[in-house]
Design a protein around this motif. Structure first.
Motif, PDB file in Angstrom:
ATOM      1  N   PRO A 133       1.044  -1.295   0.324  1.00 49.40           N
ATOM      2  CA  PRO A 133      -0.765   0.118  -0.148  1.00 49.40           C
ATOM      3  C   PRO A 133       0.904   1.110   0.121  1.00 49.40           C
ATOM      4  N   VAL A 134       0.614   1.862  -0.994  1.00 46.30           N
ATOM      5  CA  VAL A 134       0.778   3.687  -1.067  1.00 46.30           C
ATOM      6  C   VAL A 134       0.072   4.635  -0.003  1.00 46.30           C
ATOM      7  N   ALA A 135       0.840   5.493   0.711  1.00 48.93           N
ATOM      8  CA  ALA A 135       0.375   6.893   1.217  1.00 48.93           C
ATOM      9  C   ALA A 135       0.138   7.250   0.380  1.00 48.93           C
ATOM     10  N   ALA A 136      -0.732   7.864  -0.319  1.00 45.83           N
ATOM     11  CA  ALA A 136      -1.512   8.753  -0.206  1.00 45.83           C
ATOM     12  C   ALA A 136      -1.858  10.627   0.462  1.00 45.83           C
ATOM     13  N   GLU A 137      -1.077  11.617   0.322  1.00 44.71           N
ATOM     14  CA  GLU A 137      -0.781  12.291   1.366  1.00 44.71           C
ATOM     15  C   GLU A 137      -0.094  13.531   0.433  1.00 44.71           C
ATOM     16  N   PRO A 138       0.048  14.817   0.971  1.00 46.84           N
ATOM     17  CA  PRO A 138       0.788  15.923  -0.143  1.00 46.84           C
ATOM     18  C   PRO A 138       2.317  16.342  -0.078  1.00 46.84           C
ATOM     19  N   PRO A 139       2.630  16.590  -1.498  1.00 42.67           N
ATOM     20  CA  PRO A 139       3.974  16.553  -1.805  1.00 42.67           C
ATOM     21  C   PRO A 139       4.716  16.869  -0.507  1.00 42.67           C
ATOM     22  N   PHE A 140       4.613  17.927   0.297  1.00 45.70           N
ATOM     23  CA  PHE A 140       5.559  17.979   1.010  1.00 45.70           C
ATOM     24  C   PHE A 140       5.068  17.667   2.809  1.00 45.70           C
ATOM     25  N   VAL A 141       4.113  16.384   2.982  1.00 45.05           N
ATOM     26  CA  VAL A 141       4.418  16.291   4.435  1.00 45.05           C
ATOM     27  C   VAL A 141       4.662  14.462   3.285  1.00 45.05           C
ATOM     28  N   HIS A 142       5.327  14.348   4.953  1.00 43.63           N
ATOM     29  CA  HIS A 142       6.145  13.016   5.027  1.00 43.63           C
ATOM     30  C   HIS A 142       5.970  11.567   5.944  1.00 43.63           C
ATOM     31  N   ASP A 143       5.104  12.334   7.270  1.00 43.32           N
ATOM     32  CA  ASP A 143       4.880  11.267   8.527  1.00 43.32           C
ATOM     33  C   ASP A 143       3.825  10.934   8.476  1.00 43.32           C
ATOM     34  N   ALA A 144       2.810  10.206   7.048  1.00 40.52           N
ATOM     35  CA  ALA A 144       2.066   9.065   7.499  1.00 40.52           C
ATOM     36  C   ALA A 144       2.819   7.453   7.837  1.00 40.52           C
ATOM     37  N   PHE A 145       1.647   7.890   8.110  1.00 45.12           N
ATOM     38  CA  PHE A 145       2.857   5.326   8.317  1.00 45.12           C
ATOM     39  C   PHE A 145       1.532   4.713   8.002  1.00 45.12           C
ATOM     40  N   VAL A 146       2.014   4.065   6.588  1.00 46.37           N
ATOM     41  CA  VAL A 146       0.914   2.731   5.594  1.00 46.37           C
ATOM     42  C   VAL A 146       1.680   2.119   5.776  1.00 46.37           C
ATOM     43  N   PRO A 147       1.884   1.750   6.684  1.00 43.29           N
ATOM     44  CA  PRO A 147       2.750  -0.698   7.272  1.00 43.29           C
ATOM     45  C   PRO A 147       2.158  -1.308   5.611  1.00 43.29           C
ATOM     46  N   GLY A 148       3.260  -2.912   5.731  1.00 43.14           N
ATOM     47  CA  GLY A 148       2.977  -3.253   4.454  1.00 43.14           C
ATOM     48  C   GLY A 148       3.562  -3.631   3.413  1.00 43.14           C
ATOM     49  N   THR A 149       4.384  -2.407   3.709  1.00 40.98           N
ATOM     50  CA  THR A 149       5.632  -2.651   2.240  1.00 40.98           C
ATOM     51  C   THR A 149       6.712  -3.111   2.263  1.00 40.98           C
ATOM     52  N   ASP A 150       7.018  -3.917   1.197  1.00 37.61           N
ATOM     53  CA  ASP A 150       9.099  -4.173   1.291  1.00 37.61           C
ATOM     54  C   ASP A 150       9.379  -3.673  -0.018  1.00 37.61           C
ATOM     55  N   LEU A 151      10.551  -3.843   0.211  1.00 40.63           N
ATOM     56  CA  LEU A 151      11.890  -3.727  -1.233  1.00 40.63           C
ATOM     57  C   LEU A 151      12.170  -5.202  -1.888  1.00 40.63           C
ATOM     58  N   PHE A 152      11.522  -4.989  -3.004  1.00 38.29           N
ATOM     59  CA  PHE A 152      11.439  -6.504  -3.973  1.00 38.29           C
ATOM     60  C   PHE A 152      12.916  -5.869  -4.935  1.00 38.29           C
ATOM     61  N   VAL A 153      13.555  -7.189  -4.989  1.00 37.37           N
ATOM     62  CA  VAL A 153      14.219  -7.083  -6.892  1.00 37.37           C
ATOM     63  C   VAL A 153      13.736  -7.820  -6.948  1.00 37.37           C
ATOM     64  N   LEU A 154      13.543  -7.430  -8.697  1.00 34.79           N
ATOM     65  CA  LEU A 154      13.226  -8.822 -10.041  1.00 34.79           C
ATOM     66  C   LEU A 154      14.981  -8.792 -10.725  1.00 34.79           C
TER      67      LEU A 154
END
Length: 213
Positions: A53-74
């Motif tokens: 899931p990706v956080a929906a927030e204004p471009p200058f707001v950085h503190d929304a916490f939306v857990p459930g993401t990870d980095l993947f490499v293909l």
């Protein structure tokens, strides 16, 4: 110089869209870039991305916490390529992982991660083989003056440093109700940390032009 023809100014000699003066400038920029960064556009052998899931927030707001993401490499980046989770072991509970940036050698990824509401977004690096996880910043979530710290949007510089946007200074942006984000840099090996910008308006998404500036 503007207009759509700017995109065709490196056409073949004799083409009416060509512009020898602009072509010479572009050739100089190509040479500068190759001197600083090495060969341009090497073959792509893998891609790194965030899934979840990706956080929906204004471009200058950085503190929304939306857990459930990870980095993947293909690798290779094609149907049937091997998909690996790089950050599955980097957090005990679901985390908010974002902003991956691969270094110029293609061996490490810098990214931002917030592991819980009690944590801040901090900058990390990890090898593309999934080893060597390291925190480059270690800010706590709550700042002394109020608000949530966030270190996000890292990018690798030709000088070996990682530049990123951060609210760690803790002051409010001019004419805005949220914390101001400034540009900082950190060395991925020595952890040398330096604030780069001092501006009442927020700075975000540091990016280097083709010549490395």
């Amino acid at each position: 110089r503007g207009g759509n023809d700017i995109f065709f100014n490196r056409a073949a000699p004799g083409d009416p869209r060509s512009d020898p003066t602009v072509a010479a400038i572009a050739a100089w920029a190509d040479a500068e870039r190759q001197t600083l960064l090495g060969p341009v556009m090497p073959e792509v052998s893998a891609i790194v991305f965030v899934r979840g899931p990706v956080a929906a927030e204004p471009p200058f707001v950085h503190d929304a916490f939306v857990p459930g993401t990870d980095l993947f490499v293909l690798e290779p980046p094609a149907p049937g390529g091997i998909l690996r989770n790089l950050t599955a072991s980097a957090h005990a509970a679901p985390a908010d992982v974002r902003d991956p940036a691969v270094d110029h050698d293609g061996t490490r990824v810098a990214f931002a991660m917030r592991t819980s509401l009690a944590d801040a977004f901090n900058i990390y690096t990890i090898g593309l083989d999934g080893t060597g996880l390291r925190a480059l910043t270690t800010d706590a979530a709550l700042l002394a003056g109020g608000g949530t710290a966030a270190n996000v949007q890292p990018t690798w510089a030709p000088d070996g440093y990682i530049y990123f946007a951060s609210t760690r200074a803790g002051h409010v942006a001019d004419n805005l109700g949220n914390l101001d984000s400034e540009i900082w840099r950190v060395h991925p090996d020595t952890l040398d940390l330096l604030r780069i910008s001092y501006d009442p308006a927020p700075e975000v998404m540091p990016t280097f032009i083709g010549t490395g500036k």
